[in-house]
Design a protein around this motif. Structure first.
Motif, short mmCIF file in Angstrom:
data_model
loop_
_atom_site.label_atom_id
_atom_site.label_comp_id
_atom_site.label_asym_id
_atom_site.label_seq_id
_atom_site.Cartn_x
_atom_site.Cartn_y
_atom_site.Cartn_z
N HIS A 60 0.87 -1.17 0.00
CA HIS A 60 0.00 0.00 0.00
C HIS A 60 0.91 1.24 0.00
N LYS A 65 8.20 1.05 0.63
CA LYS A 65 8.88 0.34 -0.47
C LYS A 65 10.20 1.00 -0.85
N SER A 66 10.17 2.32 -1.04
CA SER A 66 11.40 3.02 -1.44
C SER A 66 12.47 2.89 -0.38
N GLN A 89 14.65 8.65 0.26
CA GLN A 89 13.87 8.95 -0.95
C GLN A 89 13.65 10.43 -1.16
N ILE A 102 4.92 10.87 -3.45
CA ILE A 102 4.46 9.68 -4.15
C ILE A 102 5.41 9.35 -5.28
N GLY A 129 3.04 3.10 -5.75
CA GLY A 129 2.03 2.64 -4.81
C GLY A 129 0.60 3.05 -5.12
N LYS A 181 8.40 -1.22 9.62
CA LYS A 181 8.23 -0.15 10.63
C LYS A 181 8.03 -0.72 12.03
N LEU A 184 8.46 1.56 15.17
CA LEU A 184 7.49 2.57 15.61
C LEU A 184 6.84 2.15 16.94
N1 GTP Z 1 9.65 4.65 11.45
C1 GTP Z 1 9.79 4.11 10.25
N2 GTP Z 1 9.48 4.83 9.16
C2 GTP Z 1 9.65 4.26 7.94
C3 GTP Z 1 10.12 2.94 7.79
N3 GTP Z 1 10.16 2.65 6.47
C4 GTP Z 1 9.72 3.75 5.82
N4 GTP Z 1 9.40 4.71 6.70
C5 GTP Z 1 8.87 6.05 6.41
O1 GTP Z 1 7.59 5.91 5.80
C6 GTP Z 1 7.40 6.93 4.81
C7 GTP Z 1 7.04 6.29 3.47
O2 GTP Z 1 8.14 5.55 3.03
P1 GTP Z 1 8.43 5.29 1.48
O3 GTP Z 1 9.63 4.39 1.42
O4 GTP Z 1 8.45 6.53 0.69
O5 GTP Z 1 7.11 4.52 1.11
P2 GTP Z 1 6.66 3.98 -0.31
O6 GTP Z 1 5.91 2.73 -0.05
O7 GTP Z 1 7.83 3.92 -1.20
O8 GTP Z 1 5.68 5.13 -0.78
P3 GTP Z 1 5.11 5.40 -2.29
O9 GTP Z 1 6.27 5.58 -3.20
O10 GTP Z 1 4.37 6.67 -2.14
O11 GTP Z 1 4.24 4.25 -2.60
C8 GTP Z 1 8.69 7.73 4.77
O12 GTP Z 1 8.52 8.86 5.57
C9 GTP Z 1 9.72 6.79 5.38
O13 GTP Z 1 10.78 7.47 6.02
C10 GTP Z 1 10.46 2.21 8.98
O14 GTP Z 1 10.88 1.06 8.96
N5 GTP Z 1 10.26 2.85 10.17
#
Ligand code: GTP
Length: 654
Positions: A60, A65-66, A89, A102, A129, A181, A184
């Motif tokens: 989702h 993912k990034s 990212q 995004i 996503g 995560k 958290l």
């Molecule tokens: N606390 C915490 N935050 C995380 C973790 N992984 C990702 N994040 C945060 O979650 C948010 C979204 O992370 P992304 O990696 O951009 O998510 P994505 O799934 O690639 O998002 P889209 O490209 O929009 O689909 C960012 O602010 C990250 O820093 C984690 O393991 N722990």
């Protein structure tokens, strides 16, 4: 999501080899900060199929993912490990992606990883996503044998976790469940694992626990990729066959295609043919994405890489095409559903003289975004423009912002419409422009019926918001509304999955914003196309001083014509400046006037308030008035400033 580091390297190349075709506004300092480990001397012969794993990360939006991709690249030495988490990212994104957080385009990267004396080639095919880009997700999956299903340990399973899971399962991919995560404080790993068990039938002991942010658990992910995902199959002695799953455009080399080799070996200088177009090409360059382009001498079965072959037009690289060697016939791969535009809007330059420049900018942007369809159109009110088709309304908004950010375009975008089917006595026509929509009441038009596109919507929401969400769906003409609880009873706050069918037209405007605000941000939403359905639709036109304004026409459901007519007439009354005479503003369906407001007359003398001999001030006022007149669009006798169009049309989107 996208692999931002890959974009970085592409852009670095662009920076060093100017002038390049791209016109993106890149963050150069960020691009230079992120250093790669030097490309290895790649000998792909050392990587037979059983040393290769092709996978994607599915999740989702915002589940990480990034961030996980960044960690995998660091851990495999593909990009340099950064002490302070600089490989984030946030680096080097297009402005539109930085602004919105995004990702729009899937990217690909090859990584080398040593495990137990053996080197593996891991190909990560990244996916975006958002629901509008689900086409990219299934396209990426077509080149993989496995997928990491990432679920946020604090948010749990969301609407798109469901849809990507089902797409991956339908494609027969091996799914590795990963809980992200876990660092958290709000993380509830056991609860989310129970959800994954009840919704997907996933064994909780198979679920990996990670924090993509801190790096915890990432080596277990790499191990699982190697141990659980099956290697690709293919024979190096067989006839060459490759699957084309993505393409980009380079001004100097033409189309660069991403391919997954199914059988046989491909080398530079060889001649290949497209099964789809039957055109023939010579390979001028090939290699892997590591994560930037690293040329190699050959590509072998199971491998994923890029090829350049003097392909001139983006349209020649047909996504899902099978490539083969000239003179050798092969069985083509099962085709691939092409992206289908579902939301259409007209884009016009604010200054009509800028049309050639705007058209060129649109052309250049569509080279990097193949899913946009373009057609010229003209409007009496707005002049020459283009009608563009998008995958969804977010896609439309992203494209608009990229036009403004990267091409400095000043544009007016008309209200979005979906493609309707108008069934006449002897033919069926798809109408995606309200101007072309017939007057249903006029019997001489011989319209049998009108059909509108329907979607199957899924909403996941905490149970306390279920009633509110049902109301929202009913307000938007939902049918077949059903729900089920996703957690076993006894949970403090269970979550429900609400499903229904809805006209696509109802969700393109502001449905998503309402869903978020009425569920305090907790609801997640996904939809898939579910065909067409007969509907009572009418064309609503707006008249200024009895003259229709074509750019403002709308297609609305008959049950809502009164409400919509009144609302827009009021808005128009607010934004249209008063004229020298009284102006009636009307909404009409056919010959029936639905709503009316009257704009009272204004006196003309702009210098009337100036007394005495202020000659220069008078002249300035008159000059200003002249300039303002120049920017007016004349509708009948009514002068409408371009800003009013902006106001009207942008408020139509909200
Ligand atoms: N606390 C915490 N935050 C995380 C973790 N992984 C990702 N994040 C945060 O979650 C948010 C979204 O992370 P992304 O990696 O951009 O998510 P994505 O799934 O690639 O998002 P889209 O490209 O929009 O689909 C960012 O602010 C990250 O820093 C984690 O393991 N722990």
């Amino acid at each position: 999501m996208r692999l931002r580091w890959q974009a970085t390297f592409r852009r670095q190349r662009f920076l060093y080899r100017p002038p390049c075709h791209t016109s993106h506004t890149f963050c150069t300092s960020a691009a230079l900060r992120l250093a790669a480990t030097p490309p290895p001397s790649v000998n792909l012969e050392n990587f037979p199929c059983d040393s290769i794993r092709n996978f994607s990360i599915i999740a989702h939006i915002d589940h990480g993912k990034s961030t996980l991709a960044d960690r995998l690249l660091e851990m495999t030495g593909t990009i340099k490990m950064s002490s302070k988490g600089a490989n984030k990212q946030v680096l080097d994104k297009l402005k539109v992606e930085r602004d919105r957080g995004i990702t729009v385009k899937a990217q690909t990267a090859s990584m080398f990883y040593q495990q137990k004396e053996r080197q593996y080639l891991l190909n990560l095919i990244d996916t975006p996503g958002h629901v509008d880009f689900s086409w990219e997700v299934s396209r990426s999956m077509a080149a993989c044998q496995g997928a990491l299903l990432l679920v946020d340990a604090s948010q749990g399973v969301q609407a798109q976790s469901l849809s990507v899971f089902h797409t991956a399962r339908e494609r027969g991919l091996k799914i590795i469940p990963v809980l992200n995560k876990i660092d958290l404080p709000a993380a509830q790993p056991d609860r989310v694992k129970a959800q994954m068990h009840s919704i997907f039938g996933i064994d909780p002991s198979d679920v990996l626990h990670i924090s993509a942010k801190t790096g915890e658990g990432i080596s277990a992910v790499l191990r699982a990729i190697i141990e659980r995902i099956p290697p690709p199959s293919g024979e190096s002695t067989g006839k060459f066959k490759a699957f084309l799953f993505d393409s980009s455009y380079d001004r100097y080399r033409g189309v660069i295609s991403l391919v997954s080799i199914q059988d046989g070996v491909l080398r530079k200088g060889e001649r290949i043919a497209s099964f789809h177009t039957r055109k023939k090409y010579e390979i001028t360059e090939l290699g892997i994405m590591h994560p930037e382009e690293v040329p190699t001498t050959q590509l072998l079965p199971g491998q994923v890489g890029y090829i350049a072959c003097n392909m001139k037009q983006s349209s020649e690289a047909h996504i899902g095409d099978t490539l083969h060697r000239v003179g050798e016939m092969v069985e083509p791969m099962p085709g691939f559903q092409p992206a289908k535009a579902m939301v259409f809007a007209g884009i016009y330059p604010v200054d009509s003289n800028d049309f050639p420049k705007l058209e060129e900018s649109i052309k250049r942007l569509t080279l990097t975004d193949r899913s946009v369809t373009v057609q010229r159109e003209s409007s009496a009110a707005l002049g020459q423009g283009c009608r563009l088709g998008f995958l969804g309304s977010l896609h439309m908004d992203v494209f608009r912002q990229r036009l403004e950010d990267e091409h400095d375009a000043k544009i007016v975008v008309t209200a979005p419409t979906v493609p309707y089917k108008v069934v006449y006595k002897d033919r069926t026509v798809i109408v995606s422009n309200p101007t072309d929509f017939p007057d249903i009441i006029d019997t001489s038009m011989h319209v049998r019926e009108v059909q509108e596109p329907i979607v199957k919507a899924s909403i996941i929401v905490p149970e306390e918001f279920l009633g509110e969400m049902m109301d929202l769906c009913f307000e938007h003409r939902a049918e077949d509304v059903d729900h089920r609880y996703l957690e076993s009873s006894g949970e403090t706050s269970s979550r429900a999955l609400l499903t229904c069918t809805m006209p696509l037209n109802e969700i393109v405007m502001n449905f998503f914003d309402k869903l978020k605000s009425r569920s305090s941000g907790f609801a997640s939403f996904d939809y898939e196309a579910a065909g067409y359905k007969r509907s009572n639709l009418v064309k609503m036109i707006f008249l200024l001083n009895n003259k229709p304004v074509d750019a403002l026409a709308l297609i609305v459901h008959q049950s809502a014509e009164q409400t919509i007519g009144k609302m827009w007439v009021k808005k128009l009354h607010k934004v249209i400046p008063r004229q020298l005479f009284e102006v009636p503003i009307q909404a009409a369906v056919g010959k029936r006037v639905i709503a009316r407001e009257t704009l009272s007359a204004l006196r003309a003398d702009v210098t009337a308030g100036l007394y005495g001999g202020h000659y220069e001030r008078k002249m300035k006022h008159l000059e200003n008035q002249k300039e303002a007149k120049r920017r007016m669009k004349r509708i009948g006798r009514v002068d409408l400033p371009q800003e009013a169009f902006f106001d009207i049309l942008s408020s139509k989107h909200s």
